[in-house]
Enzyme design. Structure first.
Site, PDB file in Angstrom:
ATOM      1  CB  SER A  57      -0.883   0.024   1.249  1.00 13.15           C
ATOM      2  OG  SER A  57      -1.684  -1.132   1.333  1.00 13.15           O
ATOM      3  CB  SER A 108      -3.605   3.648   0.358  1.00 13.76           C
ATOM      4  OG  SER A 108      -2.261   3.290   0.137  1.00 13.76           O
ATOM      5  CB  ALA A 109      -8.579   1.832   1.855  1.00 15.96           C
ATOM      6  CG  HIS A 146      -8.345  -5.527  -3.692  1.00 15.73           C
ATOM      7  ND1 HIS A 146      -7.369  -4.728  -4.236  1.00 15.73           N
ATOM      8  CD2 HIS A 146      -7.774  -6.129  -2.606  1.00 15.73           C
ATOM      9  CE1 HIS A 146      -6.254  -4.844  -3.533  1.00 15.73           C
ATOM     10  NE2 HIS A 146      -6.478  -5.679  -2.533  1.00 15.73           N
TER      11      HIS A 146
END
Length: 273
Positions: A57, A108-109, A146
């Site tokens: 990430s 990162s989310a 995803h």
């Protein structure tokens, strides 16, 4: 030179590495062994520096001083990215008071959602388990990444927050920085750039031979239909994936500028090949 590469069991990663791992794009410099693992596991393995090259990430790069970010192989959303889902149409303003399932603290989310709504109560779980946890009432909402960004409606769930859209609007159109590939600094910069070019050529080969690369990617479809996987791959294997260029680099630097100012990561020296 033998190198070990980590990538996720996701169709977009498989698409990117198709040319390399099948020998369609040969190399006189590298012999590749690949390891498959969930993104958060790869983030943690990168902390131990036990893989030569790995997908991580972008958020994880804040904790990887011994790695260089490759210019090829990044996952950037173009106006889209992670979303928050729930069973009912709850108000986004209430999210900081609710329990949200996240796909990992180094994703990162997770960092992007913190930048968007502030701190919140969360529980970590495998990203593919999040829709079921939301549906079964184990959590109030779920942060999904995803292909679950595309398939949540099939599980009778609804989107209540669009993190990718928020980033797009608040940055005047910078791509959403989600995933990247890093190479250990035990290799010199010339070798790192040589491998970066090898990955670049593998991605370009996949884009030039989309049908065969998509067929290869379907082994990581997790039972999702081919049309959905094709849509997902085309979302996250785009021109910025081939080479992040100035927009990609700017988006990564902007993410960490914001996160540093809010105290979500400590200031560090970002290394890009």
């Amino acid at each position: 030179m033998k190198i070990t590469i980590g990538h996720t069991p996701d169709s977009d990663d498989a698409f990117m590495f198709y040319g390399m791992l099948t020998g369609k794009v040969p190399s006189n410099d590298f012999t590749v062994n690949h390891v498959i693992a969930d993104i958060e596991e790869l983030n943690r393995r990168a902390l131990d520096n036990d893989l030569d090259v790995t997908a991580v990430s972008v958020h994880a790069c804040a904790y990887l001083p011994n790695h260089t970010i490759l210019r090829s192989g990044g996952s950037f959303g173009i106006g889209y990215g992670p979303i928050v889902i729930a069973k009912t149409n709850i108000s986004p303003e209430t999210l900081p008071k609710l329990k949200i399932a996240i796909p990992g603290k180094m994703t990162s989310a997770f960092l992007l959602l913190q930048l968007m709504i502030g701190k919140f109560d969360y529980i970590e779980m495998k990203f593919s388990d999040i829709p079921a946890a939301v549906r079964d009432g184990k959590v109030d909402a779920g942060l999904v990444i995803h292909e679950t960004q595309l398939s949540y409606e099939s599980e009778n769930l609804i989107k209540i927050l669009d993190v990718g859209k928020w980033w797009d609007q608040s940055t005047n159109g910078l791509p959403v920085p989600l995933g990247t590939n890093v190479m250990s600094n035990r290799f010199d910069i010339e070798t790192i750039r040589k491998f970066d070019k090898y990955l670049h050529d593998s991605i370009a080969y996949g884009l030039e031979h989309q049908k065969e690369a998509l067929d290869y990617s379907m082994q990581y479809s997790r039972g999702k239909p081919e049309a959905l996987i094709e849509k997902f791959v085309k979302m996250y294997v785009n021109p910025i994936t081939v080479d992040m260029g100035k927009p990609g680099e700017q988006s990564i630097r902007h993410l960490f500028d914001l996160a540093t100012k809010q105290g979500l990561v400590q200031k560090f020296n970002l290394q890009i090949s």
